[in-house]
Enzyme design. Structure first.
Site, PDB file in Angstrom:
ATOM      1  N   ASP A 451      53.664  12.723  27.748  1.00 24.21           N
ATOM      2  CA  ASP A 451      53.514  14.099  27.289  1.00 24.21           C
ATOM      3  C   ASP A 451      54.816  14.654  26.713  1.00 24.21           C
ATOM      4  O   ASP A 451      54.796  15.385  25.739  1.00 24.21           O
ATOM      5  CB  ASP A 451      53.010  14.994  28.422  1.00 24.21           C
ATOM      6  CG  ASP A 451      51.509  14.843  28.609  1.00 24.21           C
ATOM      7  OD1 ASP A 451      50.802  14.811  27.575  1.00 24.21           O
ATOM      8  OD2 ASP A 451      51.045  14.736  29.747  1.00 24.21           O
ATOM      9  N   CYS A 498      57.817   8.223  35.043  1.00 26.91           N
ATOM     10  CA  CYS A 498      56.531   7.562  35.255  1.00 26.91           C
ATOM     11  C   CYS A 498      55.731   7.487  33.961  1.00 26.91           C
ATOM     12  O   CYS A 498      54.597   7.039  33.957  1.00 26.91           O
ATOM     13  CB  CYS A 498      55.740   8.271  36.346  1.00 26.91           C
ATOM     14  SG  CYS A 498      55.411   9.994  35.948  1.00 26.91           S
TER      15      CYS A 498
HETATM   16  C1  PEP Z   1      53.085  11.409  31.207  1.00 25.77           C
HETATM   17  O1  PEP Z   1      52.700  12.417  30.612  1.00 25.77           O
HETATM   18  O2  PEP Z   1      54.045  10.711  30.833  1.00 25.77           O
HETATM   19  C2  PEP Z   1      52.399  10.956  32.434  1.00 25.77           C
HETATM   20  C3  PEP Z   1      52.905  10.007  33.175  1.00 25.77           C
HETATM   21  O3  PEP Z   1      51.215  11.533  32.752  1.00 25.77           O
HETATM   22  P1  PEP Z   1      49.818  11.273  32.013  1.00 25.77           P
HETATM   23  O4  PEP Z   1      49.982  10.042  31.144  1.00 25.77           O
HETATM   24  O5  PEP Z   1      48.818  11.081  33.083  1.00 25.77           O
HETATM   25  O6  PEP Z   1      49.653  12.525  31.231  1.00 25.77           O
HETATM   26 MG    MG Z   2      51.327  13.870  31.501  1.00 28.34          MG
END
Ligand code: PEP
Ligand code: MG
Length: 567
Positions: A451, A498
Site C-alpha cells: 500500500d 511485511c
Molecule cells: C501492505 O499493504 O504492504 C500489506 C502488507 O498489507 P496488504 O497487502 O494486506 O494490504
Molecule cells: Mg496494506
C-alpha cells in the site's frame, strides 16, 4: 506466448482448466412435449445429484451453518410446484424444456423479489442458482468447479477470489489470471499455497481453451499455449533446475539470519489462515510478521464470533511455539469485501471507508476482535497491529479501545498476557513522514510496502495498466522506508516490513543496510532471503543503502544493487 506478471515463482506444464461461467442462451423452439418432459426430468435429477455432490465435498471444509445454502437449493430443486409448472408449460405450449424452465423461473423470481420479506428475497436467489444449473444441464454445458479438478491442471481465470483459491486441490499446478498485480490478493494466496502464478496476463481468457497444454513460466511471467515438443523439453529442464535450487536452500532452514559481521535480523512469514503456519515453519520462518485476519471474515457468511476468532488466534500462537506472532486487526474495504456487510458506495474505495477507519466507526466489530486476541495472548508471544493508520489520533483511539478491552477482561477474571506489544502498519505516506512522532506511542512498526507504494505513486495496485509504477526500488520509497526505520530506532522501537518488498532478493541488502529489524514475507521467500543476509556484512549493506538513497531512479538503484550482489 503471452506476457504477464510473475506473481509466485516456479514453472508448471499442464492442461488448462478454464474457470469461466458458461454463457446460457435460450431460444424458444416448438418441440415434442413427451421428449422434452423426459429431458427435463433427467436434467432435474442430475441437478439434484450435482448439488448433493457439491455439498458432500464442501462438508469437509464448511460448518453446518454454511452448508445450509445447499439444503435450500436442494429444497428448491425438489419443490413439486416448480417442477409441475415447467412440465405444464411444456405440455400446454409444446416448447423446449430450457425455455419453459427459464420462463417459470423468471416469473417466480419476479414474484419473490417483489415481496417485502428477507426470507422470500433469499428464495429468489436460490431459484436463480438452481435454474442456472438446470439450464446448463439441459444444454449440456459444463459449470466449472475447482474442487472437482482431478488431473494436473493450470487454472486460467479472469481473477481468482479468496474462496476460489481455497478450493484449489493438489492437482492445481499453478494459475494464470487476466487481471491483477504482484501484490493483488490472488498473487499473495499463490505464494502461500506455494504454486506458480502469472497474473495480469491480458488475453489469456481469449486465447486459452479448456484442455490446451500450457507452460506457465512464473519466473519470467510468460505463458505458452500448445507449445512444440522442443519448447516443452526446455521448460521441463527449467522446472527441474528451479526445484533443485529450492532443495539446495533447505540447508539454511535452521540457520540463524545473521550477517558475516554478526548483525542478526528476524526473517518471518506472512499468513492468511492458521493452516499457513506449517508452511512458515517448513520454510524456516522465525516468526509470523503478518497474520492477515481479514480472511477469517471473508471466508465466512457472518462476522466471526469472539469464540470463533479466539480459536483461530490460539491455533496460530500455539503453532508458533512461543515465536513472535504479529496479528493485524481487520483490514477490509478496498478490494476486500464481505458478502454479509454493505459498504458505502464510494468513488475510490481504496481511499475510503476501510481498515482502521471502519473499525473506529464500528467499534462493536473492533472490540470483538480485540477481546478474542487478548484472550488468546496467553498461548504465545502476541503483537497486535492496526492497519492503515494515517494520524496519531487514530492510533491513540485504537490503542485506547485495546486498553479498555484488556481491563474489561482482567476484571472478568480472564487470564491475559502482560507483554502484548501494540504497534501499527506504516503503509500511508503520512505515517512514514511522521514516524518519529508515532514511535513515541507505538511499540513497533511494520511497513506495508504494497500500500505504501500504491499511495506514494498514486497507482492502483490492482491495475495491470499502471503496474510499472510498483517501484520498490524507487528512491522515494527507499527514503520513506528509511524515515520509518530511523523514527522507530530513535525511540528504541523495532521496525519490520511485511509488504512484498521485504522478500525481494535485491531489496534485502538495502533494507538490511537501512537497519530493518524484521523482514516478513511469503513463506517461500524466507530461505532465499536468508541466503542473502548470511552472505553479506552489515557494513557493506549500510554503505550500499547510503549510496542508493542518493540516486534518482529505480533503475539506477537496481543496477547498483545488482552490480554489488551479482559480482
Ligand atoms: C501492505 O499493504 O504492504 C500489506 C502488507 O498489507 P496488504 O497487502 O494486506 O494490504
Ligand atoms: Mg496494506
Amino acid at each position: 506466448m503471452l506476457k504477464g506478471i510473475a506473481a509466485s515463482s516456479g514453472v508448471a506444464i499442464a492442461k488448462v482448466y478454464k474457470l469461466e461461467q458458461p454463457k446460457v442462451e435460450i431460444v424458444k423452439r416448438e418441440a415434442d412435449a413427451a421428449a422434452e418432459v423426459k429431458k427435463f426430468e433427467e436434467a432435474l435429477e442430475k441437478t439434484k445429484a450435482d448439488i448433493e455432490a457439491i455439498k458432500e465435498r464442501a462438508s469437509k471444509r464448511l460448518s453446518e451453518e454454511e452448508l445450509a445454502v445447499f439444503d435450500a437449493h436442494l429444497m428448491m430443486a425438489s419443490d413439486p410446484e416448480f417442477a409441475s409448472q415447467i412440465t405444464a408449460m411444456i405440455n400446454n405450449d409444446h416448447v423446449n424444456a430450457e425455455y419453459a424452465a427459464s420462463e417459470v423461473s423468471t416469473q417466480m423470481v419476479t414474484m419473490f423479489e417483489s415481496m417485502d420479506n428477507d426470507y422470500f428475497r433469499e428464495r429468489a436467489a436460490d431459484i436463480k442458482d438452481v435454474t442456472f444449473r438446470l439450464k446448463c444441464n439441459l444444454l449440456g454445458l459444463m459449470i466449472p468447479d475447482l474442487s472437482l479438478i482431478n488431473e494436473d491442471s493450470i487454472v486460467v481465470a479472469h481473477d481468482l477470489t479468496p474462496s476460489d483459491t481455497a478450493q484449489l486441490n493438489e492437482y492445481a499446478k499453478g494459475f494464470a489470471t487476466a487481471i491483477g498485480g504482484r501484490t493483488s490478493h490472488s498473487a499473495i494466496m499463490a505464494r502461500s499455497l506455494e504454486i506458480p502464478a502469472v497474473v495480469g496476463c491480458s488475453g489469456v481468457m481469449e486465447e486459452a481453451k479448456h484442455g490446451d497444454i500450457m507452460i506457465l513460466d512464473a519466473l519470467e511471467g510468460e505463458v505458452f499455449l500448445n507449445p512444440d515438443a522442443e519448447t516443452v523439453q526446455k521448460y521441463e529442464k527449467k522446472a527441474a533446475a528451479f526445484a533443485e535450487e529450492k532443495e539446495a536452500l533447505k540447508v539454511l532452514k535452521t540457520a540463524k539470519s545473521i550477517t558475516t559481521d554478526g548483525h542478526q535480523v528476524e526473517l518471518a512469514g506472512n499468513i492468511g489462515t492458521p493452516k499457513d503456519v506449517e508452511g512458515v515453519l517448513n520454510n524456516g520462518g522465525e516468526g509470523i510478521g503478518l497474520y492477515r485476519t481479514e480472511f477469517l471474515y471473508m471466508n465466512a457468511d457472518h462476522f466471526p464470533t469472539e469464540d470463533e476468532q479466539f480459536e483461530a488466534y490460539k491455533e496460530v500462537l500455539e503453532g508458533m511455539g512461543g515465536r513472535r506472532v504479529v496479528v493485524r486487526t481487520l483490514d477490509i474495504g478496498g478490494d476486500k469485501k464481505l458478502n454479509y456487510f454493505t459498504f458505502p458506495e464510494e468513488m475510490n474505495p481504496f481511499l475510503g471507508y476501510r481498515a482502521i477507519r471502519l473499525c473506529l466507526d464500528r467499534t462493536d466489530i473492533f472490540r470483538t476482535q480485540l477481546r478474542a486476541l487478548i484472550r488468546a495472548s496467553v498461548y504465545g508471544k502476541l503483537c497486535i497491529m492496526f492497519p492503515m493508520i494515517a494520524t496519531v489520533q487514530e492510533f491513540r483511539d485504537a490503542k485506547a479501545i485495546f486498553n479498555e478491552e484488556k481491563e474489561n477482561l482482567i476484571k472478568e477474571g480472564v487470564a491475559v498476557a502482560d507483554n502484548i506489544e501494540v504497534g501499527m502498519m506504516v503503509e500511508i505516506p503520512a505515517a512514514a513522514v511522521n514516524a518519529d512522532n508515532f514511535a513515541k506511542e507505538a511499540d513497533f512498526f511494520s511497513i506495508g510496502t504494497n500500500d505504501l507504494i500504491q499511495y506514494s505513486m498514486a497507482a492502483d495496485r490492482m491495475s495491470e495498466h499502471v503496474s510499472y509504477l510498483y517501484q520498490p526500488y524507487n528512491p522515494s520509497i527507499l527514503r520513506l522506508v528509511k524515515m520509518t526505520i530511523d523514527g522507530a530506532h530513535k525511540e528504541g522501537k523495532w521496525a519490520g516490513m511485511c509488504g512484498e518488498m521485504a522478500g525481494e532478493p535485491y531489496a534485502v541488502p538495502l533494507l538490511l543496510g537501512m537497519g530493518l529489524d524484521e523482514f516478513s514475507m511469503s513463506a517461500t521467500s524466507v530461505l532465499k532471503a536468508r541466503k542473502m543476509v548470511t552472505s553479506l556484512s552489515k557494513k557493506e549493506a549500510s554503505a550500499l543503502a547510503e549510496e542508493a538513497l542518493q540516486l534518482a531512479t529505480a533503475e539506477d538503484v537496481l543496477s547498483l544493487v545488482k552490480s554489488r550482489i551479482d559480482k
